[in-house]
Design a protein around this motif. Structure first.
Motif, PDB file in Angstrom:
ATOM      1  N   HIS A  26       0.818  -1.215   0.000  1.00  0.00           N
ATOM      2  CA  HIS A  26       0.000   0.000   0.000  1.00  0.00           C
ATOM      3  C   HIS A  26       0.852   1.266   0.000  1.00  0.00           C
ATOM      4  N   LEU A  27       2.015   1.207   0.601  1.00  0.00           N
ATOM      5  CA  LEU A  27       2.875   2.395   0.633  1.00  0.00           C
ATOM      6  C   LEU A  27       3.673   2.556  -0.654  1.00  0.00           C
ATOM      7  N   PHE A  28       4.163   1.457  -1.179  1.00  0.00           N
ATOM      8  CA  PHE A  28       4.977   1.444  -2.397  1.00  0.00           C
ATOM      9  C   PHE A  28       4.219   0.627  -3.432  1.00  0.00           C
ATOM     10  N   GLU A  29       4.842   0.283  -4.512  1.00  0.00           N
ATOM     11  CA  GLU A  29       4.254  -0.642  -5.479  1.00  0.00           C
ATOM     12  C   GLU A  29       4.715  -2.048  -5.113  1.00  0.00           C
ATOM     13  N   ARG A  30       3.990  -3.056  -5.561  1.00  0.00           N
ATOM     14  CA  ARG A  30       4.311  -4.449  -5.223  1.00  0.00           C
ATOM     15  C   ARG A  30       5.639  -4.851  -5.858  1.00  0.00           C
ATOM     16  N   SER A  31       6.606  -5.183  -5.010  1.00  0.00           N
ATOM     17  CA  SER A  31       7.938  -5.588  -5.472  1.00  0.00           C
ATOM     18  C   SER A  31       8.529  -6.570  -4.482  1.00  0.00           C
ATOM     19  N   THR A  32       8.787  -7.778  -4.943  1.00  0.00           N
ATOM     20  CA  THR A  32       9.380  -8.799  -4.076  1.00  0.00           C
ATOM     21  C   THR A  32      10.724  -8.333  -3.532  1.00  0.00           C
ATOM     22  N   GLU A  33      11.530  -7.689  -4.371  1.00  0.00           N
ATOM     23  CA  GLU A  33      12.849  -7.208  -3.928  1.00  0.00           C
ATOM     24  C   GLU A  33      12.713  -6.149  -2.835  1.00  0.00           C
ATOM     25  N   LEU A  34      11.768  -5.246  -2.999  1.00  0.00           N
ATOM     26  CA  LEU A  34      11.544  -4.208  -1.987  1.00  0.00           C
ATOM     27  C   LEU A  34      11.033  -4.832  -0.690  1.00  0.00           C
ATOM     28  N   LEU A  62      21.131   1.512  -2.022  1.00  0.00           N
ATOM     29  CA  LEU A  62      21.063   0.584  -3.147  1.00  0.00           C
ATOM     30  C   LEU A  62      21.398   1.309  -4.452  1.00  0.00           C
ATOM     31  N   ALA A  63      20.862   2.516  -4.627  1.00  0.00           N
ATOM     32  CA  ALA A  63      21.156   3.299  -5.836  1.00  0.00           C
ATOM     33  C   ALA A  63      22.645   3.579  -5.939  1.00  0.00           C
ATOM     34  N   SER A  64      23.263   3.899  -4.827  1.00  0.00           N
ATOM     35  CA  SER A  64      24.698   4.185  -4.814  1.00  0.00           C
ATOM     36  C   SER A  64      25.516   2.925  -5.116  1.00  0.00           C
ATOM     37  N   GLU A  65      25.179   1.826  -4.442  1.00  0.00           N
ATOM     38  CA  GLU A  65      25.917   0.570  -4.636  1.00  0.00           C
ATOM     39  C   GLU A  65      25.734   0.006  -6.037  1.00  0.00           C
ATOM     40  N   SER A  66      24.599   0.304  -6.642  1.00  0.00           N
ATOM     41  CA  SER A  66      24.300  -0.277  -7.953  1.00  0.00           C
ATOM     42  C   SER A  66      25.225   0.245  -9.046  1.00  0.00           C
ATOM     43  N   ALA A  67      25.898   1.362  -8.799  1.00  0.00           N
ATOM     44  CA  ALA A  67      26.818   1.914  -9.797  1.00  0.00           C
ATOM     45  C   ALA A  67      27.984   0.966 -10.065  1.00  0.00           C
ATOM     46  N   SER A  68      28.358   0.185  -9.058  1.00  0.00           N
ATOM     47  CA  SER A  68      29.516  -0.699  -9.218  1.00  0.00           C
ATOM     48  C   SER A  68      29.196  -2.185  -9.025  1.00  0.00           C
ATOM     49  N   ASP A  69      27.949  -2.506  -8.727  1.00  0.00           N
ATOM     50  CA  ASP A  69      27.578  -3.888  -8.452  1.00  0.00           C
ATOM     51  C   ASP A  69      26.381  -4.291  -9.319  1.00  0.00           C
ATOM     52  N   PRO A  70      26.602  -5.114 -10.335  1.00  0.00           N
ATOM     53  CA  PRO A  70      25.513  -5.511 -11.237  1.00  0.00           C
ATOM     54  C   PRO A  70      24.335  -6.191 -10.526  1.00  0.00           C
ATOM     55  N   LYS A  71      24.611  -6.950  -9.462  1.00  0.00           N
ATOM     56  CA  LYS A  71      23.515  -7.601  -8.730  1.00  0.00           C
ATOM     57  C   LYS A  71      22.631  -6.551  -8.057  1.00  0.00           C
ATOM     58  N   GLN A  72      23.267  -5.543  -7.464  1.00  0.00           N
ATOM     59  CA  GLN A  72      22.503  -4.466  -6.817  1.00  0.00           C
ATOM     60  C   GLN A  72      21.727  -3.668  -7.862  1.00  0.00           C
ATOM     61  N   MET A  73      22.326  -3.490  -9.038  1.00  0.00           N
ATOM     62  CA  MET A  73      21.642  -2.770 -10.109  1.00  0.00           C
ATOM     63  C   MET A  73      20.384  -3.507 -10.526  1.00  0.00           C
ATOM     64  N   LEU A  76      17.716  -2.925  -7.895  1.00  0.00           N
ATOM     65  CA  LEU A  76      17.162  -1.578  -8.013  1.00  0.00           C
ATOM     66  C   LEU A  76      16.219  -1.480  -9.216  1.00  0.00           C
ATOM     67  N   LEU A  77      16.641  -1.988 -10.347  1.00  0.00           N
ATOM     68  CA  LEU A  77      15.808  -1.912 -11.545  1.00  0.00           C
ATOM     69  C   LEU A  77      14.508  -2.695 -11.377  1.00  0.00           C
ATOM     70  N   GLU A 157      16.734  10.272  -7.885  1.00  0.00           N
ATOM     71  CA  GLU A 157      15.422  10.930  -8.050  1.00  0.00           C
ATOM     72  C   GLU A 157      14.292   9.900  -7.900  1.00  0.00           C
ATOM     73  N   ALA A 158      14.463   8.735  -8.533  1.00  0.00           N
ATOM     74  CA  ALA A 158      13.426   7.702  -8.482  1.00  0.00           C
ATOM     75  C   ALA A 158      13.243   7.173  -7.058  1.00  0.00           C
ATOM     76  N   ALA A 159      14.339   6.916  -6.362  1.00  0.00           N
ATOM     77  CA  ALA A 159      14.255   6.420  -4.978  1.00  0.00           C
ATOM     78  C   ALA A 159      13.559   7.442  -4.083  1.00  0.00           C
ATOM     79  N   ASN A 160      13.933   8.697  -4.213  1.00  0.00           N
ATOM     80  CA  ASN A 160      13.295   9.740  -3.409  1.00  0.00           C
ATOM     81  C   ASN A 160      11.821   9.892  -3.753  1.00  0.00           C
TER      82      ASN A 160
END
Length: 180
Positions: A26-34, A62-73, A76-77, A157-160
């Protein structure tokens, strides 16, 4: 929107995992990762304000870590992809339908901007806190962000925006007391 009302924050620790997932949905959109990220946090926070602030910190990290970690990216996506495209005809979340009401009329220009955005920022979805703003203002913002062309800033921007949307939803679902 929905008749759902958020449980009192004092109940966070006693909520089942399914109840916690319902709150997150209800607060966010449905996302198993979230859900995997946020469900454990219910044991440590005392208000919806704290829950969303902590979620914001997790998403920004997560947004910051995703710049260098494909799994984190990928994580996030996946989270961002749960958000519907602006002006999309089929939106599963009743919250998003209500929030995007000013954008729902047929708009080829909006569809083209979504496509342009996603071409400029591969894998990202344009996420913004609509907050009743007109389609023209939202499209102007999207154009500016496309022209700016900063992929890493778009993730932030998207995370915020996701968390700003969650705050608004929490207020509408009965958690006003948590944001005094």
């Amino acid at each position: 929107m929905t008749d759902y009302m958020l449980p009192e924050a004092t109940l966070f620790r006693s909520l089942t995992e399914d109840e916690r997932i319902t709150v997150i949905t209800h607060l966010f959109e449905r996302s198993t990762e979230l859900e995997k990220m946020i469900v454990p946090e219910f044991s440590f926070v005392m208000s919806y304000g704290e829950l969303i602030a902590h979620s914001r910190a997790l998403l920004l990290n997560l947004a910051s870590e995703s710049a260098s970690d494909p799994k984190q990216m990928k994580v996030l996506l996946d989270i961002l992809a749960a958000h519907p495209r602006l002006g999309a005809r089929k939106i599963e979340s009743s919250h998003s339908v209500a929030e995007q009401a000013s954008l729902q009329s047929e708009s080829e220009a909006l569809a083209e901007l979504n496509a342009e955005y996603e071409k400029k920022f591969p894998g990202l979805r344009y996420v913004v806190f609509v907050n009743g703003r007109s389609r023209d203002l939202i499209m102007k913002d999207m154009r500016e962000r496309i022209q700016r062309g900063e992929y890493e800033l778009e993730k932030i921007e998207a995370a915020n925006a996701m968390c700003d949307i969650a705050i608004d939803r929490a207020k509408k679902l009965g958690a006003i007391f948590a944001f005094n």
